[in-house]
Design a protein around this motif. Sequence first.
Motif, short mmCIF file in Angstrom:
data_model
loop_
_atom_site.label_atom_id
_atom_site.label_comp_id
_atom_site.label_asym_id
_atom_site.label_seq_id
_atom_site.Cartn_x
_atom_site.Cartn_y
_atom_site.Cartn_z
N VAL A 47 44.23 19.04 -4.15
CA VAL A 47 43.12 19.25 -3.22
C VAL A 47 43.63 19.89 -1.93
CG1 VAL A 47 41.40 18.06 -1.79
CG2 VAL A 47 41.66 17.45 -4.19
N ALA A 48 44.80 19.47 -1.46
CA ALA A 48 45.39 20.11 -0.28
C ALA A 48 45.66 21.59 -0.56
CB ALA A 48 46.69 19.40 0.11
N GLY A 49 46.12 21.90 -1.76
CA GLY A 49 46.32 23.30 -2.14
C GLY A 49 45.02 24.09 -2.14
N LEU A 50 43.94 23.45 -2.58
CA LEU A 50 42.63 24.11 -2.56
C LEU A 50 42.18 24.38 -1.13
CD1 LEU A 50 40.82 22.21 -5.43
CD2 LEU A 50 41.75 24.52 -5.47
N TYR A 51 42.46 23.45 -0.22
CA TYR A 51 42.13 23.69 1.19
C TYR A 51 42.90 24.90 1.72
CZ TYR A 51 39.61 19.29 1.80
OH TYR A 51 38.70 18.26 1.73
N GLY A 55 41.58 28.79 3.14
CA GLY A 55 41.92 29.33 4.45
C GLY A 55 42.02 28.30 5.54
N SER A 56 42.07 27.03 5.19
CA SER A 56 42.15 25.98 6.20
C SER A 56 43.50 25.27 6.08
CB SER A 56 41.00 24.98 6.01
OG SER A 56 41.04 24.01 7.02
N MET A 57 44.50 25.89 6.67
CA MET A 57 45.85 25.36 6.61
C MET A 57 45.93 23.98 7.27
SD MET A 57 48.93 26.06 5.54
CE MET A 57 49.13 27.80 5.44
N PHE A 58 45.23 23.81 8.40
CA PHE A 58 45.27 22.53 9.12
C PHE A 58 44.73 21.39 8.26
CE2 PHE A 58 43.12 19.42 11.85
CZ PHE A 58 44.22 18.92 12.52
N MET A 62 46.70 18.17 6.84
CA MET A 62 46.22 16.81 7.13
C MET A 62 45.97 16.04 5.83
SD MET A 62 46.27 16.18 10.28
CE MET A 62 47.75 17.16 10.34
N GLN A 63 45.49 16.74 4.81
CA GLN A 63 45.31 16.11 3.50
C GLN A 63 46.65 15.58 2.99
OE1 GLN A 63 42.57 15.68 1.60
NE2 GLN A 63 43.48 15.20 -0.37
N LEU A 64 47.68 16.41 3.12
CA LEU A 64 49.01 15.97 2.68
C LEU A 64 49.53 14.81 3.51
CD1 LEU A 64 50.89 19.31 1.92
CD2 LEU A 64 50.27 17.51 0.30
N LEU A 65 49.41 14.93 4.82
CA LEU A 65 49.97 13.89 5.69
C LEU A 65 49.22 12.58 5.58
CD1 LEU A 65 50.77 15.90 8.94
CD2 LEU A 65 52.39 14.84 7.37
N ASP A 129 34.88 29.04 14.84
CA ASP A 129 36.27 28.90 15.25
C ASP A 129 36.84 27.64 14.60
OD1 ASP A 129 38.69 28.89 16.59
OD2 ASP A 129 37.86 27.92 18.37
N TRP A 130 37.85 27.79 13.74
CA TRP A 130 38.43 26.65 13.04
C TRP A 130 39.79 26.29 13.63
CZ3 TRP A 130 35.36 23.79 10.38
CH2 TRP A 130 34.24 24.35 9.77
N SER A 131 39.93 26.37 14.92
CA SER A 131 41.20 26.00 15.55
C SER A 131 41.33 24.48 15.57
CB SER A 131 41.26 26.55 16.98
OG SER A 131 40.30 25.89 17.78
N VAL A 132 42.54 24.01 15.82
CA VAL A 132 42.81 22.58 15.87
C VAL A 132 41.97 21.92 16.97
CG1 VAL A 132 44.59 20.84 16.25
CG2 VAL A 132 45.11 22.88 14.93
N ALA A 133 41.85 22.59 18.11
CA ALA A 133 41.07 22.04 19.22
C ALA A 133 39.60 21.88 18.83
CB ALA A 133 41.20 22.93 20.45
#
Length: 173
Positions: A47-51, A55-58, A62-65, A129-133
């Motif tokens: 699922v993290a790979g699908l994220y 295009g949502s690396m963050f 987070m899924q992995l962590l 905007d999909w930034s971390v903030a």
Amino acid sequence: MNFMTEAMAQAAFWIVVGLTLAGAVIAVFPRNIVYNVLGLVLALTGVAGLYVFLGSMFIGLMQLLIYVGAICVAIVFAIMLSRPLHLEVPQRKLPKVLLAAMASCLFAIALIGVSLRTAWKPAAERGTDWSVATIGELLLTRYDLVFEVISLVLLVAILGAIVTAGFSRRLTS
């Protein structure tokens, strides 16, 4: 060259989907808790790979962590709180298995229905905007209830594991 890159991306995507589904099957069907947890780790990693593909690396990280990392804690809880593996596993009762199968099928049908009715658009087309903030602000403002519900679900899962372990230990002693 562009066709080759696209074909490799498609192949990688389907490999990730296959690993995710294989992990889900491994998480559900074996009767050994260690195999179930390892299957869940594989499914959540997929699922993290699908994220990442979306295009949502963050969110993928987070899924992995959070989820895959938290599974390590779940393994410890499961091994500490479950019945010893050398004891015989009780037989499953048919009404419970049928009820679980019906609930799973209902959930799958609802999920497929929602997926088919949703107009999926890439994040770039939405102009968000999909930034971390921005994600952090949304989690603590607009989606704060969802954030709290997730923590309550985790709390209930831990309490359920403790209660189940206590019940199974009373049966074995």
